[in-house]
Design an enzyme around this catalytic site. Structure first.
Site, PDB file in Angstrom:
ATOM      1  N   ASP A 221       0.882  -1.169   0.000  1.00 57.20           N
ATOM      2  CA  ASP A 221       0.000   0.000   0.000  1.00 57.20           C
ATOM      3  C   ASP A 221       0.925   1.227   0.000  1.00 57.20           C
ATOM      4  O   ASP A 221       2.093   1.108   0.362  1.00 57.20           O
ATOM      5  CB  ASP A 221      -0.867  -0.035   1.264  1.00 57.20           C
ATOM      6  CG  ASP A 221      -1.863   1.105   1.327  1.00 57.20           C
ATOM      7  OD1 ASP A 221      -2.339   1.531   0.261  1.00 57.20           O
ATOM      8  OD2 ASP A 221      -2.147   1.586   2.435  1.00 57.20           O
ATOM      9  N   ASP A 610      -7.130  -2.612   3.506  1.00 58.44           N
ATOM     10  CA  ASP A 610      -6.417  -3.757   2.940  1.00 58.44           C
ATOM     11  C   ASP A 610      -6.823  -5.089   3.560  1.00 58.44           C
ATOM     12  O   ASP A 610      -6.188  -6.101   3.291  1.00 58.44           O
ATOM     13  CB  ASP A 610      -4.902  -3.570   3.143  1.00 58.44           C
ATOM     14  CG  ASP A 610      -4.439  -2.187   2.733  1.00 58.44           C
ATOM     15  OD1 ASP A 610      -4.845  -1.747   1.665  1.00 58.44           O
ATOM     16  OD2 ASP A 610      -3.699  -1.551   3.491  1.00 58.44           O
TER      17      ASP A 610
END
Length: 701
Positions: A221, A610
């Site tokens: 990320d 996530d």
């Protein structure tokens, strides 16, 4: 009959109306707010520690076009829904009314229930080592059979007693396929788990440690993982007479204090005070702190006495207000007031990720007309402004900033008609406000790389482990950060794949162009799709060493390619490096697509959006200690990606130990005649493999 009854939360059913207490509550179910407002901490579900303001569900009225037949949906009406497991920190009510919510989902049907269910019954991860282990055991059974027959024949020839023949021949089988093998194979995992704990990496699924030894691709990320969590205000670039002025660093000065630009920065946010401390979105906080204004909210006593029109008020500090304001231009004249200068926020339209913008209706104290302020993604804001107010070089200026890795937010403003009263504004639709605006300029925010990011990525590249960025941020910003951190080398070229869905009878198609060409011309140079696979495969070896190609795409394009261009997916997975504007479910789809082309995928994120991807990856590492990270097999105490090489090292060490034990444990014991000696040798082997594991730990490359 407006009576309040106290019951156990287990007795709640959809349709019940519950009262949210003043001092807050941990929600036992999913409920939709119908009265009052709440400030909620949703970190349990989203991983975001920033409190969110929830407003009551608007009552569909005749004035709002097309809203009369709208059905409630927890996803589209997220801003009005209190989710199970989240904590209501503070409530606000008006004219003595209670804060009420209708129960919509309970138990495993709630958002928290679905998370718990996914942890209890995860999708099984298929690992080749365990499949091959069963085949190896079958081979051992065959070898045991040969030994069994040989022992019987040999014993009969030597005229050994029948009882001893039976014991010795059966003994061969139990030695060759030892019952202690599973226990011995876990020795490496136990040692690895202990060492991981020492370096602050916690594991809830020990079997995944072995899998981490085979990782050959890691997805990261961006915000909070590769880069710092917060944003710093780099500067502003205002627009006057449809032309951009030079960028300005200091916003907190007397010249700008009464400008519409600063008024927009002061009012267009979702900040609130919790126990006297300003809290809200970090971006909004940085923006508000930069101008140095003061925010004042109505107290509980005031809201209890008055109706919801009691506004939040913002005002500049006294030292910023000049004693006499010179009338420099018309805009400044609008703000000329003899006494106090305050702005009341009358109505707020919260930020929507689907719309990529937020807006407010505000009123300057003593002014007859109200103002509408809007901020959001520059492309979206520009499309809602009068074309004549948007500078001609808007696209070029925006791309210059995004290519340098800055996060850019645009501001807009317009004066509302005098006929719009306070009461009318409370019921007006969002679309009626957010149009025909005047473009005011850009706010430029800086997101710095974490100090250890480039070094860790370099280590992974040396070990031939591919790195991929998966982010919800802007495409060009993501490409810029990928170049800065070494994920894309300076000489490498980036090809952006822009997929368009079928529309008006036209089939879906993909446009290809170089990322660099976006900033040089308004019409980026297209690449013939036929040329792309050739460039990737058939270039000479020297050229490939000089220049590598990377694909980049956004979430919308990724979804279109998955649906309409299945044959292209493997090629894009093999060379895709940057995936921008990805929604949480798209991140999970990307992990699955990478696994389908035989990658062992690791995922490193901060747990915010996530969760699905962290669970689906072969090795998911969460850098957040919030409750959302419970879904991830690994959680790191140190919020940096330096934990990734450590985990892979330990995984490789555990994997080597498992291989050695699987291959040698049975073979050595089988080849030895005496049972007791074989046990001693086996124990020595376990100690030896642990030593091998210690050696393997120190080498990643």
């Amino acid at each position: 009959n407006s009576e309040i009854e106290e019951i156990f939360s287990t007795d709640l059913v959809p349709g019940d109306v519950m009262v949210i207490p003043l001092n807050g509550i941990i929600m036992p179910c999913d409920a939709v707010l119908i009265n009052g407002t709440c400030i909620v901490n949703e970190s349990m579900l989203t991983g975001e520690s920033v409190p969110v303001t929830k407003t009551n569900l608007p009552n569909p009225s005749v004035d709002v076009k097309g809203k009369g037949d709208e059905l409630y949906n927890p996803e589209t009406h997220k801003r009005h829904t209190l989710f199970c497991g989240t904590t209501v920190i503070q409530t606000r009510f008006y004219t003595g009314e209670l804060v009420k919510a209708i129960v919509v989902r309970t138990g495993f049907s709630t958002s928290k229930g679905q998370l718990v269910r996914s942890i209890l019954y995860p999708k099984p991860t298929d690992f080749k080592l365990y499949r091959d282990a069963y085949l190896f055991l079958l081979c051992l059974v065959a070898v045991a059979g040969i030994g069994f027959i040989y022992t019987i024949v040999n014993s009969i020839l030597n005229e050994v007693e029948v009882g001893i023949i039976i014991i010795e021949s059966l003994d061969i089988i139990t030695i060759t396929v030892p019952p202690a093998l599973p226990a011995a194979m876990t020795a490496g995992i136990v040692y690895a788990q202990r060492r991981l704990k020492k370096i602050g990496i916690f594991c809830i699924s020990p079997q995944r440690i072995n899998i981490c030894g085979q990782l050959n691709l890691v997805c990261f990320d961006k915000t909070g993982t590769l880069t710092e969590d917060g944003l710093d205000l780099w500067g502003i670039q205002r627009v006057e007479n449809t032309r951009f002025l030079l960028p300005e660093e200091n916003v907190c000065n007397e010249m700008l204090v009464k400008s519409q630009f600063v008024a927009c920065m002061a009012t267009c946010h979702s900040l609130t005070k919790i126990e006297g401390v300003l809290s809200g979105d970090p971006l909004d906080l940085k923006m508000f702190e930069a101008i140095g204004w003061i925010l004042e909210e109505a107290t509980e006593e005031e809201t209890a006495l008055h109706n919801r029109i009691m506004p939040t008020v913002v005002r500049p500090p006294k030292q910023l207000l000049p004693e006499s304001t010179p009338a420099g231009n018309q805009e400044m004249e609008l703000f000329e007031l003899p006494a106090i200068y305050e702005i009341g926020i009358v109505r707020q339209f919260p930020f929507s990720s689907a719309l990529q913008r937020m807006s407010v209706v505000a009123r300057v104290l003593g002014d007859k007309k109200m103002d509408a302020y809007m901020k959001g993604a520059p492309e979206v804001i520009a499309s809602l402004c009068k074309p004549e107010t948007v500078p001609v070089d808007f696209q070029k200026v925006l791309e210059d900033f995004t290519k340098q890795g800055f996060r850019v937010i645009a501001l807009a403003h317009r004066k509302l008609e005098s006929k719009l009263t306070w009461h009318k504004v409370q019921n007006i639709s969002r679309d009626a406000i957010e149009n025909n605006m005047d473009f005011m300029g850009l706010i430029i925010m800086q997101n710095k790389l974490k100090q250890e990011t480039p070094a860790v990525l370099e280590d992974l590249h040396k070990a031939n482990i591919r790195t991929v960025m998966v982010t919800g941020d802007n495409m060009l910003t993501a490409v810029s950060v990928a170049r800065d951190c070494g994920m894309i080398l300076p000489q490498d070229k980036v090809i952006i794949a822009e997929a368009l869905p079928p529309k008006d009878g036209k089939v879906a198609k993909i446009n290809w162009h170089y990322a660099d060409s976006l900033t040089h011309c308004s019409h980026p140079s297209a690449i013939d799709s036929e040329d792309i696979p050739v460039k990737l495969v058939h270039d000479s070896l020297e050229d490939l060493q000089m220049t590598r190609y990377h694909f980049a795409m956004n979430g919308k394009s990724f979804s279109v390619i998955l649906e309409h261009f299945q044959d292209l997916v493997p090629k894009l997975m093999l060379h895709g490096t940057v995936f921008a504007r990805m929604a949480p479910d798209q991140k999970t789809q990307l992990i699955e697509a990478l696994q389908n082309v035989d990658y062992f995928v690791g995922m490193c994120g901060d747990g915010a959006n996530d969760c699905g991807a962290l669970k689906r990856a072969h090795g998911g590492i969460s850098l957040s200690e919030l409750e959302a990270s419970v879904a991830s097999p690994f959680t790191s105490k140190t919020p940096s990606i330096s934990c990734v090489p450590n985990l892979i090292r330990e995984g490789r060490a555990a994997l080597i130990t498992s291989f050695c034990e699987l291959a040698l444990f049975s073979v050595v014991t089988y080849s030895l005649d005496h049972f007791i000696i074989s046990i001693l040798i086996s124990n020595m082997l376990v100690l030896f493999f642990s030593a091998v594991q210690n050696c393997a730990f120190y080498s990643l490359v």
